[in-house]
Write a protein that holds these residues in place. Structure first.
Motif, PDB file in Angstrom:
ATOM      1  N   LEU A  41       0.715  -1.301   0.136  1.00  0.00           N
ATOM      2  CA  LEU A  41       0.036  -0.149   0.132  1.00  0.00           C
ATOM      3  C   LEU A  41       0.751   1.086  -0.122  1.00  0.00           C
ATOM      4  CD1 LEU A  41      -2.808  -1.031   2.166  1.00  0.00           C
ATOM      5  CD2 LEU A  41      -2.893  -0.807   0.036  1.00  0.00           C
ATOM      6  N   THR A  42       2.046   1.041   0.745  1.00  0.00           N
ATOM      7  CA  THR A  42       2.819   2.435   0.716  1.00  0.00           C
ATOM      8  C   THR A  42       3.412   2.698  -0.592  1.00  0.00           C
ATOM      9  OG1 THR A  42       3.375   1.700   2.849  1.00  0.00           O
ATOM     10  CG2 THR A  42       4.845   3.322   2.112  1.00  0.00           C
ATOM     11  N   GLN A  43       3.758   1.567  -1.240  1.00  0.00           N
ATOM     12  CA  GLN A  43       4.311   1.679  -2.572  1.00  0.00           C
ATOM     13  C   GLN A  43       3.251   2.605  -3.425  1.00  0.00           C
ATOM     14  OE1 GLN A  43       7.379   0.900  -2.776  1.00  0.00           O
ATOM     15  NE2 GLN A  43       7.005   2.116  -4.776  1.00  0.00           N
ATOM     16  N   LYS A  44       1.842   1.828  -3.356  1.00  0.00           N
ATOM     17  CA  LYS A  44       0.871   2.652  -4.107  1.00  0.00           C
ATOM     18  C   LYS A  44       0.619   3.949  -3.891  1.00  0.00           C
ATOM     19  CE  LYS A  44      -2.180  -1.817  -4.985  1.00  0.00           C
ATOM     20  NZ  LYS A  44      -3.483  -2.176  -4.528  1.00  0.00           N
ATOM     21  N   VAL A  45       0.482   4.194  -2.775  1.00  0.00           N
ATOM     22  CA  VAL A  45       0.397   5.582  -2.153  1.00  0.00           C
ATOM     23  C   VAL A  45       1.491   6.635  -2.618  1.00  0.00           C
ATOM     24  CG1 VAL A  45       0.226   7.000  -0.264  1.00  0.00           C
ATOM     25  CG2 VAL A  45      -0.930   5.107  -0.048  1.00  0.00           C
ATOM     26  N   LEU A  46       2.624   5.892  -2.610  1.00  0.00           N
ATOM     27  CA  LEU A  46       3.844   6.687  -3.248  1.00  0.00           C
ATOM     28  C   LEU A  46       3.937   6.924  -4.566  1.00  0.00           C
ATOM     29  CD1 LEU A  46       6.977   5.480  -1.230  1.00  0.00           C
ATOM     30  CD2 LEU A  46       5.733   7.904  -0.801  1.00  0.00           C
ATOM     31  N   SER A  47       3.125   5.949  -5.344  1.00  0.00           N
ATOM     32  CA  SER A  47       3.381   6.174  -6.830  1.00  0.00           C
ATOM     33  C   SER A  47       2.199   7.099  -7.203  1.00  0.00           C
ATOM     34  CB  SER A  47       3.399   5.142  -7.628  1.00  0.00           C
ATOM     35  OG  SER A  47       2.338   4.228  -7.118  1.00  0.00           O
ATOM     36  N   LEU A  64     -14.507  14.102   3.490  1.00  0.00           N
ATOM     37  CA  LEU A  64     -15.572  13.855   2.714  1.00  0.00           C
ATOM     38  C   LEU A  64     -15.394  14.570   1.106  1.00  0.00           C
ATOM     39  CD1 LEU A  64     -18.611  14.490   5.126  1.00  0.00           C
ATOM     40  CD2 LEU A  64     -18.160  12.359   3.827  1.00  0.00           C
ATOM     41  N   TYR A  65     -14.856  15.757   1.308  1.00  0.00           N
ATOM     42  CA  TYR A  65     -14.463  16.557  -0.017  1.00  0.00           C
ATOM     43  C   TYR A  65     -13.503  15.842  -0.930  1.00  0.00           C
ATOM     44  CZ  TYR A  65     -13.008  19.832  -3.341  1.00  0.00           C
ATOM     45  OH  TYR A  65     -12.586  20.546  -4.617  1.00  0.00           O
ATOM     46  N   ARG A  66     -12.608  15.238  -0.159  1.00  0.00           N
ATOM     47  CA  ARG A  66     -11.728  14.328  -1.280  1.00  0.00           C
ATOM     48  C   ARG A  66     -12.118  12.871  -1.641  1.00  0.00           C
ATOM     49  NH1 ARG A  66      -8.481  17.955  -3.111  1.00  0.00           N
ATOM     50  NH2 ARG A  66      -7.024  18.962  -1.439  1.00  0.00           N
ATOM     51  N   VAL A  67     -13.056  12.554  -0.767  1.00  0.00           N
ATOM     52  CA  VAL A  67     -13.721  11.174  -1.210  1.00  0.00           C
ATOM     53  C   VAL A  67     -14.670  11.628  -2.375  1.00  0.00           C
ATOM     54  CG1 VAL A  67     -15.467   9.472  -0.503  1.00  0.00           C
ATOM     55  CG2 VAL A  67     -13.532  10.051   0.801  1.00  0.00           C
ATOM     56  N   ILE A  68     -15.574  12.595  -2.170  1.00  0.00           N
ATOM     57  CA  ILE A  68     -16.430  12.939  -3.494  1.00  0.00           C
ATOM     58  C   ILE A  68     -15.474  13.334  -4.827  1.00  0.00           C
ATOM     59  CG2 ILE A  68     -18.129  14.623  -4.120  1.00  0.00           C
ATOM     60  CD1 ILE A  68     -19.197  14.442  -1.276  1.00  0.00           C
ATOM     61  N   GLN A  69     -14.431  13.881  -4.435  1.00  0.00           N
ATOM     62  CA  GLN A  69     -13.517  14.448  -5.605  1.00  0.00           C
ATOM     63  C   GLN A  69     -13.070  13.148  -6.272  1.00  0.00           C
ATOM     64  OE1 GLN A  69      -9.864  15.973  -4.708  1.00  0.00           O
ATOM     65  NE2 GLN A  69      -9.990  17.595  -6.035  1.00  0.00           N
ATOM     66  N   GLU A  70     -12.790  12.208  -5.556  1.00  0.00           N
ATOM     67  CA  GLU A  70     -12.176  10.977  -6.009  1.00  0.00           C
ATOM     68  C   GLU A  70     -13.398  10.337  -6.937  1.00  0.00           C
ATOM     69  OE1 GLU A  70      -9.376   9.626  -6.965  1.00  0.00           O
ATOM     70  OE2 GLU A  70      -9.874   7.711  -7.606  1.00  0.00           O
ATOM     71  N   ALA A  71     -14.568  10.155  -6.298  1.00  0.00           N
ATOM     72  CA  ALA A  71     -15.645   9.433  -6.927  1.00  0.00           C
ATOM     73  C   ALA A  71     -15.967  10.432  -8.220  1.00  0.00           C
ATOM     74  CB  ALA A  71     -16.790   9.660  -5.920  1.00  0.00           C
ATOM     75  N   ILE A  72     -16.038  11.456  -8.235  1.00  0.00           N
ATOM     76  CA  ILE A  72     -16.109  12.425  -9.543  1.00  0.00           C
ATOM     77  C   ILE A  72     -15.096  12.087 -10.581  1.00  0.00           C
ATOM     78  CG2 ILE A  72     -16.193  14.542 -10.482  1.00  0.00           C
ATOM     79  CD1 ILE A  72     -17.720  15.485  -7.922  1.00  0.00           C
ATOM     80  N   ALA A  93      -7.290  -4.762  -4.399  1.00  0.00           N
ATOM     81  CA  ALA A  93      -7.546  -3.979  -5.423  1.00  0.00           C
ATOM     82  C   ALA A  93      -6.321  -3.295  -6.204  1.00  0.00           C
ATOM     83  CB  ALA A  93      -8.300  -2.638  -4.926  1.00  0.00           C
ATOM     84  N   GLU A  94      -6.723  -3.014  -7.558  1.00  0.00           N
ATOM     85  CA  GLU A  94      -5.720  -2.600  -8.323  1.00  0.00           C
ATOM     86  C   GLU A  94      -5.376  -1.052  -7.815  1.00  0.00           C
ATOM     87  OE1 GLU A  94      -4.626  -5.074 -11.704  1.00  0.00           O
ATOM     88  OE2 GLU A  94      -4.221  -4.949  -9.757  1.00  0.00           O
ATOM     89  N   GLY A  95      -6.442  -0.289  -8.067  1.00  0.00           N
ATOM     90  CA  GLY A  95      -6.399   0.997  -7.899  1.00  0.00           C
ATOM     91  C   GLY A  95      -6.484   1.512  -6.544  1.00  0.00           C
ATOM     92  N   PHE A 132      -9.218   2.364  -2.642  1.00  0.00           N
ATOM     93  CA  PHE A 132      -8.641   2.186  -1.035  1.00  0.00           C
ATOM     94  C   PHE A 132      -8.442   3.526  -0.580  1.00  0.00           C
ATOM     95  CE2 PHE A 132      -4.939   2.293   1.229  1.00  0.00           C
ATOM     96  CZ  PHE A 132      -5.027   1.413   2.221  1.00  0.00           C
ATOM     97  N   GLY A 133      -8.121   4.607  -1.204  1.00  0.00           N
ATOM     98  CA  GLY A 133      -8.078   5.729  -0.473  1.00  0.00           C
ATOM     99  C   GLY A 133      -9.095   6.205   0.086  1.00  0.00           C
ATOM    100  N   MET A 134     -10.411   6.390  -0.796  1.00  0.00           N
ATOM    101  CA  MET A 134     -11.615   6.674  -0.397  1.00  0.00           C
ATOM    102  C   MET A 134     -11.921   5.846   0.801  1.00  0.00           C
ATOM    103  SD  MET A 134     -13.555   6.586  -4.078  1.00  0.00           S
ATOM    104  CE  MET A 134     -15.122   6.983  -3.759  1.00  0.00           C
ATOM    105  N   ARG A 135     -11.885   4.557   0.855  1.00  0.00           N
ATOM    106  CA  ARG A 135     -12.362   3.838   2.119  1.00  0.00           C
ATOM    107  C   ARG A 135     -11.389   4.421   3.423  1.00  0.00           C
ATOM    108  NH1 ARG A 135     -15.566  -0.398   1.627  1.00  0.00           N
ATOM    109  NH2 ARG A 135     -14.904  -1.106  -0.417  1.00  0.00           N
ATOM    110  N   GLU A 136     -10.281   4.365   3.190  1.00  0.00           N
ATOM    111  CA  GLU A 136      -9.278   4.714   4.271  1.00  0.00           C
ATOM    112  C   GLU A 136      -9.725   6.071   4.761  1.00  0.00           C
ATOM    113  OE1 GLU A 136      -6.547   2.954   5.838  1.00  0.00           O
ATOM    114  OE2 GLU A 136      -7.896   1.778   5.210  1.00  0.00           O
TER     115      GLU A 136
END
Ligand code: ADP
Ligand code: MG
Length: 356
Positions: free
Chosen positions: A130-136, A252-260, A305-307, A311-315
């Motif tokens: 996950l750290t790798q994913k977050v960094l990339s 909430l803003y970031r989660v909605i942003q990613e959903a959009i 999950a690939e993306g 994951f970030g939304m859930r976290e």
């Protein structure tokens, strides 16, 4: 016979052997004293004492050596475990009950140790991934911002320089018409790049979110990202104007942003519904639904999950104590529901004015 005796507890074995020696010594010694009555009694006593002592030491030594043999096995296993080999187990034989129990407990402890070690290794592997994913993802985001700045700003600034030169030449030649044209072009490019840079800044961290709160910021996103991309949006807000902690608002803003972002990137949707309910005292709920392609959610639920987006939304939602549910299947569109607990309004008000 030996086998039968071995099943006895060690204490009894020792008592039995020593009683036998004393008994033998007493009977044999008495008999011998009678036969050898002519000998000096001091020499006899010394001989019998020495014999008895030798016999006792020998018998006890043999007995303890045999009985405590399993302890050496346990010791070897303990040394192997200390050296890092947690797969070894003590051999448990039905010899001395106390040692048998010790062996069983020891092995149970090792089972637990092995289990915990494996769990730690697994979670470390997951964290690393996950750290790798977050960094990339972070790197990708920087690349995107650099690209946008490059496209929006550098081009415009280069064009501005050209028009500025043109204006300078026109002024030098006294060509007022050319000067007017250069000025108009200059102005237009400057305005365009202002808008572009404002959009980049707002996208990074909308001042709307800090100034006017979640509902306004979400509306802004819906308009500027979905509507401008030709997607019809319906934003419904209940409890408009209620402010939440910056932590919850940002999450909430970031989660909605990613959903959009996902809707724009993957869904090919023509219609999006965003419901935001800030009216309930103890929880905030949000719902983002699109009528796009939808996707198979199951693999993401399993955690591989690939993306990094979902994951970030859930976290983010989990970090503020909330829950996120994704409802989607191919061809059916996607619905994301979020619920985040918040402090009841009354409590916040009392906290804001502690001195009464
Ligand atoms: N609204 C959506 N409509 C259709 N597919 C989606 C939607 N949201 C997510 N997906 C699917 O879920 C996958 C994972 O999304 P995400 O974790 O955000 O990663 P990324 O966007 O980087 O691919 C996407 O690749 C896409 O296939
Ligand atoms: Mg995404």
């Amino acid at each position: 016979m030996e086998g039968g005796m071995r099943r006895w507890p060690l204490v009894y074995q020792i008592l039995l052997v020593n009683s036998a020696i004393v008994f033998l010594g007493a009977t044999f010694g008495t008999a011998m004293t009678r036969t050898l009555a002519s000998q000096s009694s001091a020499a006899l006593t010394a001989t019998f004492a020495a014999l008895g002592l030798l016999l006792s030491v020998l018998a006890n030594y043999m007995l303890l050596r045999v009985a405590l043999r399993p302890l050496r096995g346990l010791q070897t296993v303990a040394e192997l475990v200390t050296a890092g080999n947690i797969n070894v187990r003590a051999a448990v034989k039905e010899e001395e009950p106390a040692l048998t129990r010790l062996g069983i407990t020891f092995n149970a402890m090792l089972d637990r140790l092995e289990e915990n070690t494996r769990a730690i290794e697994r979670s470390r592997a997951v964290t690393e991934q996950l750290t790798q994913k977050v960094l990339s993802a972070q790197e990708e985001e920087r690349r995107r911002i650099a690209r946008e700045l490059h496209d929006e700003t550098l081009q415009s600034l280069a064009t501005l320089v050209i028009y500025a030169d043109a204006a300078h030449n026109a002024a030098k030649q006294g060509d007022t018409e050319a000067l007017g044209e250069a000025h108009a072009a200059l102005r237009q490019v400057a305005e365009l790049s202002l808008t572009g840079i404002r959009a980049i800044i707002a996208d990074l961290r909308p001042s709307l979110l800090d100034d006017l709160g979640l509902a306004a910021a979400v509306r802004w996103q819906a308009q500027h990202r979905l509507e401008s991309a030709g997607v019809r949006v319906d934003v419904q807000v209940r409890g408009e104007g209620r402010r939440l902690s910056p932590l919850v608002e940002t999450a909430l803003y970031r989660v909605i942003q990613e959903a959009i972002t996902n809707i724009l990137k993957h869904a090919s949707a023509s219609y999006v519904e965003i419901d935001l309910d800030l009216s309930q005292p103890d929880r905030i709920t949000a719902r983002i639904e699109d009528n796009g392609t939808g996707f198979e959610v199951a693999p993401f639920k399993a955690g591989d999950a690939e993306g990094v987006g979902l994951f970030g939304m859930r976290e983010r939602v989990n970090l503020v104590g909330g829950e996120l549910a994704i409802d989607s299947s191919p061809g059916e569109g996607t619905e994301i529901r979020i619920a985040v607990p918040v402090q009841p309004v009354e409590q916040l008000e009392t906290m804001a004015s502690p001195s009464l």
